[in-house]
Design a protein around this motif. Structure first.
Motif, PDB file in Angstrom:
ATOM      1  N   UNK A  63      -2.179  24.283  22.575  1.00  0.00           N
ATOM      2  CA  UNK A  63      -0.778  23.932  22.316  1.00  0.00           C
ATOM      3  C   UNK A  63       0.138  24.535  23.375  1.00  0.00           C
ATOM      4  N   UNK A  64      -0.172  25.746  23.804  1.00  0.00           N
ATOM      5  CA  UNK A  64       0.630  26.397  24.842  1.00  0.00           C
ATOM      6  C   UNK A  64       0.367  25.801  26.225  1.00  0.00           C
ATOM      7  N   UNK A  65      -0.779  25.142  26.391  1.00  0.00           N
ATOM      8  CA  UNK A  65      -1.159  24.618  27.704  1.00  0.00           C
ATOM      9  C   UNK A  65      -1.044  23.100  27.790  1.00  0.00           C
ATOM     10  N   UNK A  66      -0.370  22.481  26.833  1.00  0.00           N
ATOM     11  CA  UNK A  66      -0.298  21.026  26.822  1.00  0.00           C
ATOM     12  C   UNK A  66       0.242  20.485  28.143  1.00  0.00           C
ATOM     13  N   UNK A  67      -0.419  19.445  28.636  1.00  0.00           N
ATOM     14  CA  UNK A  67       0.003  18.825  29.881  1.00  0.00           C
ATOM     15  C   UNK A  67      -0.543  19.472  31.129  1.00  0.00           C
ATOM     16  N   UNK A  68      -1.345  20.525  30.970  1.00  0.00           N
ATOM     17  CA  UNK A  68      -1.939  21.178  32.140  1.00  0.00           C
ATOM     18  C   UNK A  68      -3.421  20.825  32.220  1.00  0.00           C
ATOM     19  N   UNK A  69      -3.989  20.997  33.400  1.00  0.00           N
ATOM     20  CA  UNK A  69      -5.417  20.735  33.557  1.00  0.00           C
ATOM     21  C   UNK A  69      -6.222  21.733  32.731  1.00  0.00           C
ATOM     22  N   UNK A  70      -7.267  21.226  32.112  1.00  0.00           N
ATOM     23  CA  UNK A  70      -8.092  22.047  31.233  1.00  0.00           C
ATOM     24  C   UNK A  70      -9.097  22.837  32.064  1.00  0.00           C
ATOM     25  N   UNK A  71      -8.908  24.148  32.104  1.00  0.00           N
ATOM     26  CA  UNK A  71      -9.842  25.039  32.795  1.00  0.00           C
ATOM     27  C   UNK A  71     -10.737  25.685  31.744  1.00  0.00           C
ATOM     28  N   UNK A  72     -11.973  25.230  31.663  1.00  0.00           N
ATOM     29  CA  UNK A  72     -12.895  25.732  30.647  1.00  0.00           C
ATOM     30  C   UNK A  72     -13.148  27.235  30.798  1.00  0.00           C
ATOM     31  N   UNK A  73     -13.409  27.753  32.014  1.00  0.00           N
ATOM     32  CA  UNK A  73     -13.646  29.202  32.134  1.00  0.00           C
ATOM     33  C   UNK A  73     -12.456  30.038  31.659  1.00  0.00           C
ATOM     34  N   UNK A  74     -11.237  29.630  32.051  1.00  0.00           N
ATOM     35  CA  UNK A  74     -10.048  30.389  31.651  1.00  0.00           C
ATOM     36  C   UNK A  74      -9.838  30.317  30.149  1.00  0.00           C
ATOM     37  N   UNK A  75      -9.973  29.114  29.589  1.00  0.00           N
ATOM     38  CA  UNK A  75      -9.772  28.944  28.152  1.00  0.00           C
ATOM     39  C   UNK A  75     -10.828  29.713  27.363  1.00  0.00           C
TER      40      UNK A  75
END
Length: 433
Positions: free
Chosen positions: A254-266
Motif C-alpha cells: 500500500x505504501x509502495x503503490x505505483x512503484x516497481x516491485x522489488x522482491x529482495x527489498x520487499x
C-alpha cells in the motif's frame, strides 16, 4: 436477444432494493447464451446482490417460475455439502426436464469438485443456465473442466461513474457530457467533478463504504473489509500463510503503490524469504486485492522487460492500510493515490482483450500506463497537478513507438495537441479513457 430497454425498466423499478450497477446490462445480455456465466471479483463488491437482482428480473420481467430457479450459497455448509458430490446435486435438480431452469451458485470456489459437476450439467443438460460467483481467480487457471464453456464477467468495486450516480447525482450530467462531447468540457465543470474524485480516491468504491454516512463509518467499514478478507480468503486458500504476515505485506505494498516491485527489498522489509514473499504476493493478486502491471517493451536491450508495478484494487483499502485518509490536491500523496485510482478505473473499463501495462527504459524514462488494444499501444500519463506541457517521457515514448493517441490526465488542463503524428488529449483525472 437485447435486454437494454428492459434493463432500464427493471433498474428503475428496483431502486428501493439495490442501486444501479452498469455491469447488470452485460449480465442480462448473456442470459440467452449457452455459456456458464461467472461473476468473478473481490469479496463484498456486490456479486450476491447482482444475483438477487437477476433473480427478481427473471421472476418479474421474464415470468420465470421461482421453482425454475435453484439457488446455492457455498458459504453455507449445507449447500457446500451438496456440491461435493455429483449424485447429490443430480438428485436435487430436475435433470429430465426440457424446460429452461437457472442454477445460481454463490462463492462457487469453495467446492473443490464443482468444476467437473458443472461441466457435466453444461454438456449433457443444456436446459440449465448456470450462473456462478467467485472470489478467486486461480481456480479458473487450474480447473480446465470449464475451458471453452464459460464467460467470465469481472465484478469490481464501484466505478467513479457509479459512485457519482449513487452519491452525487447532481454531477452525473457533467460526467456524461464529458464522455459524449469532450469539447464541452470547461475548467469550471472539471473542478466541480474533481471534488467528488478526491472523495472517491479517499474512500474507494466498495458499496458498503460508499453508502456509509460519515468518515468514521467509512474508515471502520474499510478496516472490517480488510479483516474479513484476511480471515476468510487467506485461511481458505492458504492455510500456511500467517494472516499477520499477509497483512504486513499488504501494508508495505500500500505504501509502495505505483512503484516497481522489488522482491529482495520487499522480502527484507517484510522479514520473509523470497519464496514465502512471492507466495503472499500471489495470494493477494489471485484474490483480487492487487493489480499487477507488466512492462511494455519492444527493445529488450533498452527497455525494462521484467519488473512489474503494483497497485491496490481499491484506494480505500490502500488508504486504510497506510492510515492516510487526508488527501490534499496537488500534493505528492494525492498524486500517488490518484494514479492508483486511474489504474483501477482502467481495469473496470477494460475489455477482455485489453492489456494494461507500463513503460520504462533502463535510463529511467517512464510512462505511467500503456493500454495495448488490438496490438496498438496507447500511453497515458497521470499528473495530479496542472499539466501545462507534453511530458518529456511521453514525447520519448511517442518517438519510439508511434502511437496514434495518448492521454495526459491531470487536474484541470483540457486541450488537444499533436506531436509526431500522435493525437495527445489533455483531460481531467476522472475522464473515461
Amino acid at each position: 436477444m437485447c435486454y437494454n430497454k428492459k434493463v432500464i425498466t427493471i433498474l428503475m423499478h428496483y431502486t428501493h432494493m439495490v442501486k444501479k450497477r452498469t455491469i447488470f446490462t452485460t449480465i442480462l445480455e448473456q442470459l440467452s447464451s449457452p455459456d456458464i456465466l461467472l461473476l468473478n471479483g473481490p469479496r463484498q463488491v456486490g456479486k450476491t446482490t447482482l444475483l438477487k437482482l437477476l433473480k427478481e428480473y427473471l421472476v418479474n420481467q421474464l415470468h420465470v417460475p421461482e421453482t425454475h430457479i435453484h439457488w446455492f450459497d457455498l458459504d453455507r455448509v449445507e449447500d457446500l455439502s451438496i456440491w461435493s458430490n455429483q449424485a447429490t446435486v443430480f438428485a436435487l435438480l430436475p435433470i429430465k426436464t426440457t424446460e429452461r431452469h437457472y442454477i445460481f451458485i454463490d462463492e462457487f470456489q469453495q467446492s473443490k469438485n464443482i468444476g467437473s459437476i458443472v461441466k457435466v450439467l453444461h454438456d449433457h443438460h443444456p436446459q440449465f443456465k448456470i450462473i456462478l460467483t467467485g472470489s478467486a481467480s486461480w481456480y479458473l487457471n487450474i480447473d480446465e473442466s470449464m475451458a471453452g464453456r464459460k464467460r467470465v464477467i469481472p465484478i469490481w468495486p464501484l466505478s467513479f461513474e457509479e459512485f457519482l450516480q449513487w452519491q452525487h447525482p447532481e454531477l452525473v450530467s457533467y460526467y456524461s457530457l464529458a464522455k459524449q462531447n469532450s469539447s464541452a468540457l470547461t475548467e469550471t465543470l472539471c473542478l466541480a467533478v474533481n471534488t467528488a474524485f478526491i472523495e472517491f480516491s479517499t474512500y474507494g468504491g466498495y458499496p458498503a463504504v460508499v453508502e456509509s454516512k460519515t468518515a468514521k463509518e467509512k474508515t471502520e467499514r474499510l478496516s472490517e473489509l480488510i479483516n474479513s478478507y484476511l480471515l476468510k480468503d487467506i485461511q481458505h486458500w492458504n492455510y500456511a500463510a500467517n494472516t499477520l504476515q499477509v497483512k504486513n505485506v499488504f501494508t508495505l505494498l500500500a505504501h509502495q503503490t505505483g512503484t516497481e516491485l522489488s522482491i529482495p527489498t520487499l522480502a527484507t522489509n517484510a522479514g520473509l524469504g523470497r519464496t514465502a514473499l512471492l507466495n503472499r504476493v500471489e495470494l493477494l493478486q489471485q484474490t483480487f486485492m492487487l493489480h499487477v502491471l507488466k512492462p511494455y517493451f519492444t527493445n529488450r536491450t533498452k527497455e525494462i522487460v521484467k519488473q512489474p508495478k503494483v497497485y491496490l484494487v481499491d484506494t480505500g483499502l490502500r488508504n486504510s492500510l497506510a492510515q492516510q485518509f487526508t488527501l490534499q490536491p496537488l500534493t505528492p500523496l494525492f498524486g500517488l493515490v490518484a494514479e492508483n485510482t486511474v489504474v483501477s478505473e482502467l481495469f473496470k473499463q477494460a475489455t477482455i482483450t485489453d492489456s494494461i501495462q507500463y513503460w520504462r527504459t533502463k535510463q529511467q524514462q517512464e510512462v505511467d500506463v500503456v493500454i495495448v488494444r488490438s496490438g496498438k499501444p496507447m500511453p497515458i500519463e497521470v499528473k495530479s497537478g496542472i499539466a501545462r506541457d507534453i511530458p518529456t517521457n511521453l514525447k520519448h515514448f511517442i518517438r519510439l513507438h508511434a502511437p496514434e493517441r495518448a492521454y495526459v490526465l491531470n487536474w484541470s488542463t483540457i486541450r488537444d495537441e499533436e506531436y509526431e503524428g500522435c493525437e495527445i488529449l489533455f483531460r481531467p483525472l476522472w475522464f473515461p479513457v
